[in-house]
Each structure stands twice: as structure tokens, then as C-alpha cells.
Design an enzyme around this catalytic site. Structure first.
Site, short mmCIF file in Angstrom:
data_model
loop_
_atom_site.label_atom_id
_atom_site.label_comp_id
_atom_site.label_asym_id
_atom_site.label_seq_id
_atom_site.Cartn_x
_atom_site.Cartn_y
_atom_site.Cartn_z
CG ASN A 26 39.81 82.50 17.72
OD1 ASN A 26 39.83 81.61 18.56
ND2 ASN A 26 38.68 82.96 17.21
CE1 TYR B 37 36.41 73.62 9.81
CE2 TYR B 37 35.94 74.54 11.98
CZ TYR B 37 36.84 74.24 10.98
OH TYR B 37 38.17 74.56 11.16
CG LEU C 242 35.10 72.58 2.20
CD1 LEU C 242 33.69 72.18 1.74
CD2 LEU C 242 35.73 73.53 1.20
CE LYS C 243 38.91 79.92 6.11
NZ LYS C 243 39.92 80.85 6.51
NE ARG D 148 35.55 82.71 20.42
CZ ARG D 148 34.49 82.93 21.20
NH1 ARG D 148 34.67 83.34 22.44
NH2 ARG D 148 33.28 82.69 20.75
CB SER E 279 39.67 73.82 14.91
OG SER E 279 38.92 74.87 15.48
CB ALA F 102 43.43 70.65 1.63
CE LYS G 246 39.29 71.29 10.30
NZ LYS G 246 40.48 71.09 9.48
P1 NAD Z 1 41.77 78.48 3.67
O1 NAD Z 1 40.41 78.22 3.12
O2 NAD Z 1 42.36 79.82 3.47
O3 NAD Z 1 42.78 77.40 3.08
C1 NAD Z 1 42.40 76.08 2.77
C2 NAD Z 1 42.95 75.75 1.41
O4 NAD Z 1 42.57 74.40 1.09
C3 NAD Z 1 42.41 76.65 0.29
O5 NAD Z 1 43.49 77.15 -0.46
C4 NAD Z 1 41.53 75.72 -0.53
O6 NAD Z 1 41.53 76.08 -1.90
C5 NAD Z 1 42.15 74.37 -0.26
N1 NAD Z 1 41.22 73.23 -0.39
C6 NAD Z 1 39.98 73.10 0.14
N2 NAD Z 1 39.45 71.90 -0.18
C7 NAD Z 1 40.39 71.25 -0.91
C8 NAD Z 1 40.45 69.98 -1.54
N3 NAD Z 1 39.42 69.13 -1.47
N4 NAD Z 1 41.56 69.64 -2.22
C9 NAD Z 1 42.61 70.49 -2.30
N5 NAD Z 1 42.62 71.71 -1.74
C10 NAD Z 1 41.52 72.08 -1.05
O7 NAD Z 1 41.72 78.10 5.22
P2 NAD Z 1 42.78 78.39 6.36
O8 NAD Z 1 42.22 79.44 7.24
O9 NAD Z 1 44.13 78.56 5.81
O10 NAD Z 1 42.68 77.02 7.18
C11 NAD Z 1 43.54 75.93 6.93
C12 NAD Z 1 43.15 74.76 7.80
O11 NAD Z 1 43.17 75.15 9.17
C13 NAD Z 1 41.73 74.24 7.53
O12 NAD Z 1 41.75 72.84 7.61
C14 NAD Z 1 40.91 74.84 8.66
O13 NAD Z 1 39.79 74.05 8.98
C15 NAD Z 1 41.93 74.84 9.80
N6 NAD Z 1 41.64 75.86 10.82
C16 NAD Z 1 41.51 77.17 10.44
C17 NAD Z 1 41.21 78.13 11.40
C18 NAD Z 1 41.04 79.58 11.01
O14 NAD Z 1 40.49 80.34 11.79
N7 NAD Z 1 41.47 80.03 9.84
C19 NAD Z 1 41.07 77.75 12.74
C20 NAD Z 1 41.23 76.42 13.09
C21 NAD Z 1 41.52 75.47 12.11
C1 UD1 Z 2 34.86 80.57 14.76
C2 UD1 Z 2 34.13 79.25 14.61
C3 UD1 Z 2 35.07 78.12 15.00
C4 UD1 Z 2 36.34 78.19 14.18
C5 UD1 Z 2 36.97 79.58 14.39
C6 UD1 Z 2 38.21 79.78 13.59
C7 UD1 Z 2 31.77 79.75 15.01
C8 UD1 Z 2 30.60 79.57 15.94
N1 UD1 Z 2 32.95 79.24 15.43
O1 UD1 Z 2 35.24 80.71 16.11
O2 UD1 Z 2 34.46 76.86 14.78
O3 UD1 Z 2 37.26 77.19 14.57
O4 UD1 Z 2 36.01 80.58 13.99
O5 UD1 Z 2 37.91 79.81 12.22
O6 UD1 Z 2 31.64 80.32 13.93
N2 UD1 Z 2 32.35 88.34 16.47
C9 UD1 Z 2 31.59 89.49 16.46
N3 UD1 Z 2 31.22 90.01 15.25
C10 UD1 Z 2 31.57 89.44 14.05
C11 UD1 Z 2 32.35 88.26 14.08
C12 UD1 Z 2 32.71 87.73 15.30
O7 UD1 Z 2 31.25 90.05 17.50
O8 UD1 Z 2 31.18 89.96 12.99
C13 UD1 Z 2 32.78 87.79 17.78
C14 UD1 Z 2 32.29 86.37 18.07
O9 UD1 Z 2 31.06 86.40 18.70
C15 UD1 Z 2 33.44 85.88 18.98
C16 UD1 Z 2 34.68 86.60 18.45
O10 UD1 Z 2 34.19 87.73 17.74
O11 UD1 Z 2 33.22 86.28 20.30
C17 UD1 Z 2 35.52 85.75 17.51
O12 UD1 Z 2 34.68 85.26 16.48
P1 UD1 Z 2 35.26 84.44 15.23
O13 UD1 Z 2 36.39 85.18 14.63
O14 UD1 Z 2 34.11 84.10 14.34
O15 UD1 Z 2 35.87 83.13 15.88
P2 UD1 Z 2 35.18 82.07 16.86
O16 UD1 Z 2 33.75 82.36 17.09
O17 UD1 Z 2 36.06 81.93 18.04
#
Ligand code: NAD
Ligand code: UD1
Length: 338
Positions: free
Chosen positions: A178, A148, A83-84, A230, A124, A81, A152
Site C-alpha cells: 500500500n 482491476y 487505471l487503478k 495493511r 499489485s 500507466a 493486473k
Molecule cells: P496514477 O493514476 O497516479 O498514475 C498513473 C498515470 O498513468 C497517470 O498519470 C495517468 O494519467 C497515466 N495513464 C493512465 N492511462 C494511460 C494511458 N492509456 N496512456 C498513457 N498514460 C496513462 O496511479 P499510481 O498510483 O501512480 O499507480 C501507478 C501504477 O501502479 C498503476 O499501474 C497502478 O495500477 C499500480 N499500483 C498502484 C497502487 C497504489 O496504491 N497507488 C498499488 C498497486 C499498484
Molecule cells: C485497495 C484496493 C487494491 C489496490 C490498493 C492499492 C480495494 C478493495 N482494494 O486496497 O486492489 O491494489 O487499494 O491501490 O479497493 N479504509 C477505511 N476507510 C476508507 C478507506 C479505506 O477504513 O475510507 C480501510 C480499508 O478497509 C482497508 C485499509 O483502510 O482496511 C486500506 O484501504 P485502501 O487504502 O483502500 O487499500 P486496500 O483496501 O488495501
């Protein structure tokens, strides 16, 4: 094993719940539905044959957490849980620190009160900032460039201090690269609200006709085709990584840190090409300026997880794009409301 899964209705959490049930574990989902929909629950039931228990609540509500942990005799916690969205975090830093940092402190305090000592945390690759070299090892220095990322990193530091003071706890920090892709059924997937920030959901919304074209952020990076590189990892592999972590180190006291990535770097244009092949759709794109805060390249050295967790991310980029397209074409507007 009964595991509390905070954020279990979200993108990564929902896929992890499916794999946990397959592995014989019992997830109990705790989520406030801030960034997910209740529709996920019947879909989980269809896929697994058993609807996981779901408690709608906020991780900053300690009393509800304690009650839930006691009622379900929870043995371990996976904490998704939070925000991301990086851009939003710059506009709303207080909300990010409150949800991500304060929320985690409340969760750990509740675990301490109930006597649960096993925690897996969603970190992350953003904690590596702009790494001096690739591939990235867990021992590389950490830093952050936005609220953000800082949230983390702060959680990692708080949990590290807490584990030092409580050496009988098992705390695992999983640093995701990613995450992309979806469940192969196409019934679960990533459903961002508004304009997607991340590459794969943006590409798939172009393919399905919701957006006109992709903007490629930067074409002058020192990479093989000038676009950012990535380490894209299939969300099902990522889900399996959590089960491996619980099984291998979840009951071993200590602080455990792992990169969860494939070890392969792919460029934006590599992903566009792979997606075009999977969907048989053309993805129109324009090369535009770099996005502020982006780095040229970032990929994992995943050998520590391979050795210690006996886990590796083996699903190919073709599976990542095929499954993303399957989800997006079956659910062009994302999850419907219940
Ligand atoms: P997501 O937003 O789809 O899922 C997060 C869930 O947490 C949601 O269902 C949301 O409703 C819930 N939530 C948020 N705040 C809450 C709170 N205060 N209490 C209870 N529930 C709450 O995100 P995700 O992509 O599944 O990511 C999950 C975790 O992984 C996050 O902590 C995110 O920062 C981390 N993460 C995600 C990515 C990515 O690219 N998706 C990359 C690295 C790390
Ligand atoms: C982003 C976040 C990072 C987070 C990760 C996973 C930023 C600066 N970083 O990483 O903190 O942990 O997501 O949620 O936002 N791209 C395009 N066009 C687009 C979108 C992305 O060209 O519309 C490119 C980006 O420049 C990058 C690659 O695609 O080179 C991946 O981007 P993205 O999916 O946003 O992930 P990260 O930037 O790696």
C-alpha cells in the site's frame, strides 16, 4: 540510462522520476494526463534541477511509442500507466481491460519493434486475492476478485508467456503493497480526483477540512483492534525499489517477481493515530460496515527483494504520515492547473 516511464506524471511515477534523476538515470515520461496534471513537470524541475522530457501520449498509440523510443534512444521501460480504481473497474471493465491489458500489449509490441528488451511492470498485492496466511511470499497462489485486479493478473500472465517465448528479455513484476506518503518537500504527492478510495488520502483530506470524518470500514476483523491491517510503504521507498530493480535485474534476462512492502502490518486505527500525531489534528471517525471485497490483513514478506535487489523499505510510519501531511497542508486542493 535512458528509461521510458509510462505514467510518469502520476503519483508513483513522479516520485520515481525524482529518484531516478538523483541516481543519474534519464527518465523520459510518456503519459496521457488522464489522471495527472501538467503542473507535475515544473515541480519535478524545481526538485531536481532538470525537467524530464515529457511526451503527452497514450500507451495504446503504438506509432507514437515507437517514435518516442527511437528519438530518445530508450534502453529500458518502467510501465506505470494504467487505471487503478477498484470500484470504477467494476462499472467500466472494458475501459480497464483496454487501458491496462491492451495498453501493455501495445507497449511490449512497440518495444519489440524497436529492440528494447528490459521492462519493469507495476503490479499489485491485489494479485494475491485473499491470502491463506501472512506474511505473503511471491510464491503464493494468485487470484482476483474484481476487473482491476484481474487486469493486473492478466498482464502478469501475458508478460510471463511473452518472456518464456523471448528468453533474452528481462521482465520484472513489482507487486506493490500500500503506497502512501509523498516527497519530503511536500511538492509532489497523491492527488486523487473526487472522493478518495484509499485510506491515506481520505484521512489527509479530513485533516485539511475537505471531508468531515473518516468511515472506518469494519471493526470486527480478527486483527489486534478489529480494523483491517495493511503493509503501508512510503512512496519514496517504492520509488527506490524501481531503481534497484533496474540496476540489479534490468539487464539480466528472465522473469523476476518481487514484493515491494515493509513486512509490517498496521491497522486503520494505527494509521489514524499516527496521522493525528504527525498533523496535530484530530481525525473524527465512525466505525461502519466492512467494505465489500476487503480482506482482514495483508502484508509482505519482502525478503526476496532484500536479498536479490539489496533494497528494503526503511522509512517509518511517522515519515509516511509526516510527509503526507506536509504535501496535503501545502496543497490543500491538490495540484493546481497550470
Ligand atoms: P496514477 O493514476 O497516479 O498514475 C498513473 C498515470 O498513468 C497517470 O498519470 C495517468 O494519467 C497515466 N495513464 C493512465 N492511462 C494511460 C494511458 N492509456 N496512456 C498513457 N498514460 C496513462 O496511479 P499510481 O498510483 O501512480 O499507480 C501507478 C501504477 O501502479 C498503476 O499501474 C497502478 O495500477 C499500480 N499500483 C498502484 C497502487 C497504489 O496504491 N497507488 C498499488 C498497486 C499498484
Ligand atoms: C485497495 C484496493 C487494491 C489496490 C490498493 C492499492 C480495494 C478493495 N482494494 O486496497 O486492489 O491494489 O487499494 O491501490 O479497493 N479504509 C477505511 N476507510 C476508507 C478507506 C479505506 O477504513 O475510507 C480501510 C480499508 O478497509 C482497508 C485499509 O483502510 O482496511 C486500506 O484501504 P485502501 O487504502 O483502500 O487499500 P486496500 O483496501 O488495501
Amino acid at each position: 540510462m535512458k528509461v521510458l516511464v509510462t505514467g510518469g506524471m502520476g503519483y508513483i511515477g513522479s516520485h520515481t522520476c525524482v529518484q531516478m534523476i538523483e541516481a543519474g538515470m534519464t527518465p523520459i515520461i510518456f503519459d496521457n494526463l488522464y489522471n495527472s496534471k501538467a503542473t507535475v513537470l515544473p515541480r519535478l524541475e524545481n526538485l531536481t534541477g532538470a525537467a524530464p522530457k515529457f511526451v503527452q501520449g497514450d500507451i495504446r498509440d503504438k506509432a507514437l511509442l515507437v517514435e518516442t523510443m527511437r528519438e530518445h534512444a530508450i534502453e529500458a521501460v518502467i510501465h506505470f500507466a494504467g487505471l487503478k480504481a477498484v470500484g470504477e473497474s467494476v462499472q467500466k471493465p472494458l475501459e480497464y481491460y483496454d487501458n491496462n491489458v491492451n495498453g501493455t500489449l501495445v507497449l511490449v509490441d512497440a518495444m519489440r519493434e524497436v529492440g528494447i528488451k528490459s521492462l519493469v511492470f507495476s503490479s499489485s498485492a491485489t494479485v494475491y486475492g485473499d491470502p491463506a496466511s501472512v506474511p505473503i511470499l511471491e510464491s503464493f497462489p494468485t487470484s482476483a476478485t474484481n476487473p482491476y485486479g484481474r487486469s493486473k493478473l492478466m498482464v502478469e500472465e501475458c508478460l510471463t508467456d511473452f518472456q518464456t517465448a523471448n528468453p533474452d528479455w528481462s521482465i520484472t513484476l513489482l507487486r506493490y503493497f500500500n503506497p502512501v506518503g509523498s516527497h519530503p518537500s511536500g511538492d509532489l504527492g497523491e492527488d486523487p480526483q473526487g472522493i478518495p478510495n484509499n485510506l491515506m488520502p481520505f484521512i489527509s483530506q479530513v485533516a485539511v477540512g475537505r471531508r468531515e470524518h473518516l468511515s472506518v470500514f469494519g471493526s470486527d476483523y480478527p486483527t489486534h483492534d478489529g480494523t483491517g491491517v495493511r503493509d503501508y510503504i512510503h512512496v519514496m521507498d517504492l520509488a527506490d525499489g524501481h531503481i534497484a530493480a533496474l540496476n540489479k535485474v534490468g539487464n539480466k534476462s528472465g522473469l523476476h517477481i518481487y514484493n515491494l512492502g515493509t513486512g509490517n502490518g498496521l491497522s486503520v486505527l494505527d494509521m489514524v493515530k499516527a496521522f493525528e500525531a504527525a498533523s496535530d489534528k484530530e481525525i473524527p471517525y465512525q466505525l461502519v460496515d466492512r467494505r465489500q471485497g476487503d480482506i482482514a490483513e495483508c502484508w509482505a514478506d519482502p525478503s526476496k527483494a532484500r536479498k536479490e535487489l539489496e533494497w528494503s523499505a526503511d522509512r517509518t510510519v511517522d515519515e509516511m504520515t509526516r510527509d503526507t501531511w506536509n504535501w496535503q497542508s501545502k496543497n490543500p486542493q491538490g495540484y493546481p492547473d497550470l
